[in-house]
Design a protein around this motif. Structure first.
Motif: not given
Length: 608
Positions: A405-406, A408-410, A413, A534, A538
């Motif tokens: 999940l983390d 795939s968001e990069c 984003t 996160n 980030t």
């Protein structure tokens, strides 16, 4: 217990059962339906084994050579299933190629290595030297491989027929034979048929191709020649990987056994490359390899019949000897019962919700206790990404899914390539949404997954495991360690002792305590994992310049919401009006940083 050996070889077309005494003398033999483990599944295999048990309920040894068996996880599950049916027997499990190769090694001993060349419904080349080193070419199934198999021959023939028709406008003789064999009236009927026909149904058309080959049909000759050459190429590659001086090539499978002209062609092509090649047809049915394995197993006084051991599963060497896990000195807190939730089953929903929220309030302070370690890892990740490295999250179950999940968001984003941050879950793609029993226990799979993803010493891997002892995760860490790459562990078990030289570079261990639902680490441990990940990605992205102020300046403006956000970011960063920001972004291809440079006079302005 009777003094018998039960050998079972299961392939894509049929399953052969042989029952012998402990001297290897045949008692009887039977044939069942298809038994490819990947095709019939666990329940299908259980049903097949139970049918086989009607022939012998209490043998001394049960030896299984099964198509579709790929790794130790498969073997482990099959061993346990077999033990349920034959609790007193010694169990041997491997893929059907291994049992066939045993026949070759037993009958052709004067060679440094042996390569089994199998061509039936599917195909594969599998070799082993005297020291146990193995090499395999093929065996990827009909969609990805099976070169030189009857399926490949039939499929290639139909393609050749259609190509000939497209290019010349005439329907060839081979096309007539294939329409007749498949019982179709028009070649257009092949389109829907191919989408639903089984591998075996398509492979059966190879008989028509061989008939045409015997009559010197030019299309059939071309197809058969390419099939034989593909097998020769794989056989030679297999031998070269074994790095042995002498090799015996043993041919098996229905294509070699039933098509002597094809066998002669294969031998000729092989000897054009390796003049002194020793080649022979397998002398007895390959299923006898399971009996030979049973004879060795029965004779060996060193075999330990431990219910939970897989040591008897194979007699080949594993390339991974360093399968070391940390030792738990106490039970993990996540496995301890939480006193406040012992009446969860009778508690009102309101009180239960309050309990959830109260327990979650402890998570930030637990993470804060690990602040120095988290910051150290973020620093390493930031520097690694700047130097072209990648970050891999590796976990099983909830831990693996949160990593995916983390990761795939990069890309959306921060506008980074999907390869920069990667999530790896035990069991692979299916395990993302479906539980994969036993996948997390496969150390070797974790090791090989990073190996196959091209992980190198510039990369970093963060293992995620609530217990801290998941073998799949430690396999990945072991591979990274072998390259000298950075390894970290995110765990929620403070009671671990790490063996010397196996401690990760950093171990992040927030003590979130027992779960409301005992052992359900998708709760507090899962929430804490998400918070830590996160922060890692980030703040690492901040470090490599993907954030300005608190804005995602490399976000991919792929929909209306994100395009509006991009415009507002440009307005904020350059103090221009909305319309100018919009037109500039259009000219810059929705690249926020480029648009800002244009508006600041540091880039080319858009043309009117």
């Amino acid at each position: 217990m009777s003094e018998t050996i039960l050998g079972i070889e299961a392939g894509g077309t049929r399953t052969t059962l042989i029952l012998s005494n402990t001297q290897g003398e045949l008692i009887h033999q039977r044939v069942f339906g298809p038994g490819n483990f990947r095709v019939i599944g666990k329940q299908g295999l259980l049903d097949l084994l139970k049918s086989c048990a009607n022939d012998e309920q209490d043998p001394a040894c049960v030896c299984l050579g099964l198509a579709g068996v790929r790794d130790d996880r498969d073997r482990g599950w099959i061993i346990e299933a077999a033990r349920e049916i034959w609790p007193n027997a010694l169990i041997w499990v491997d893929h059907d190629l291994a049992s066939a190769l045993i026949v070759a090694q037993r009958n052709f001993k004067k060679a440094d290595s042996h390569v089994l060349v199998l061509s039936g419904t599917g195909s594969c080349c599998f070799g082993r030297d005297k020291e146990g080193k193995e090499a395999k070419c093929g065996g990827w199934g009909h969609h990805l491989g099976d070169r030189g198999s009857s399926y490949d021959i039939a499929h290639s023939a139909i393609r050749a027929v259609i190509q000939h028709f497209d290019q010349t406008g005439s329907w060839p003789k081979l096309g007539e034979k294939l329409l007749q064999a498949s019982m179709h009236n028009d070649p257009n009927d092949w389109i829907p048929w191919f989408q639903q026909a089984s591998k075996t149904e398509i492979a059966a058309l190879a008989v028509a191709v061989f008939e045409a080959f015997k009559k010197r049909d030019p299309l059939a000759r071309g197809v058969i020649y390419q099939a034989a050459l593909a097998l020769v190429t794989d056989a030679i590659a297999c031998w070269k990987r074994l790095e042995s001086k002498t090799c015996y090539f043993v041919l098996a499978g229905g294509v070699f056994l039933k098509q002597p002209a094809f066998t002669r062609l294969f031998k000729r092509l092989l000897r054009e490359i390796k003049e002194d090649a020793q080649i022979a047809i397998i002398p007895v049915e390959s299923a006898w390899g399971t009996i030979y394995a049973g004879l060795d197993l029965h004779a060996s006084s060193k075999v330990r019949r431990s219910r939970n051991s897989q040591s008897a599963a194979r007699h080949t060497r594993t390339p991974l000897r360093d399968q070391v896990l940390p030792v738990a000195t106490q039970i993990s807190p996540t496995e301890i019962r939480l006193p406040l939730s012992r009446k969860l089953d009778v508690m009102s929903r309101g009180k239960a919700m309050d309990l959830f929220l109260a327990e979650d309030e402890s998570i930030p302070s637990a993470i804060r206790e690990e602040k120095k370690k988290i910051l150290k890892w973020i620093s390493w990740v930031t520097e690694g990404l700047k130097k072209g490295g990648r970050l891999f999250y590796v976990g099983a179950g909830t831990s693996g899914r949160l990593g995916i999940l983390d990761a795939s968001e990069c890309p959306p984003t921060f506008g980074v390539p999907a390869s920069m941050i990667q999530g790896v879950i035990a069991g692979g793609r299916t395990a993302i949404w479906e539980s994969m029993e036993g996948a997390e226990d496969d150390f070797k799979a974790g090791f090989q997954t990073l190996q196959r993803r091209g992980f190198d010493r510039r990369d970093m891997v963060l293992g995620i495991a609530a217990s801290g002892r998941t073998p799949f995760v430690h396999g990945a860490l072991s591979y990274a360690r072998s390259l000298g790459a950075r390894q970290g562990m995110l765990s929620f078990n403070p009671h671990l002792e790490w063996p010397r030289d196996h401690h990760p570079d950093v171990v992040i261990c927030p003590e979130v305590g027992p779960e409301i639902l005992t052992g359900s680490t998708r709760l507090k441990a899962g929430t804490a994992t998400k918070l830590v990940l996160n922060m890692i990605t980030t703040l690492s992205m901040v470090g490599i310049g993907k954030v300005k102020s608190n804005l995602m300046i490399d976000v991919r403006a792929s929909n209306e919401k994100l395009r509006d956000r991009a415009i507002r970011m440009v307005v904020t960063l350059t103090d221009v009006n909305y319309d100018l920001a919009h037109s500039t972004l259009l000219a810059a291809g929705w690249d926020i940083q480029q648009a800002c440079l244009i508006l600041e006079g540091k880039g080319d302005r858009p043309k009117a």
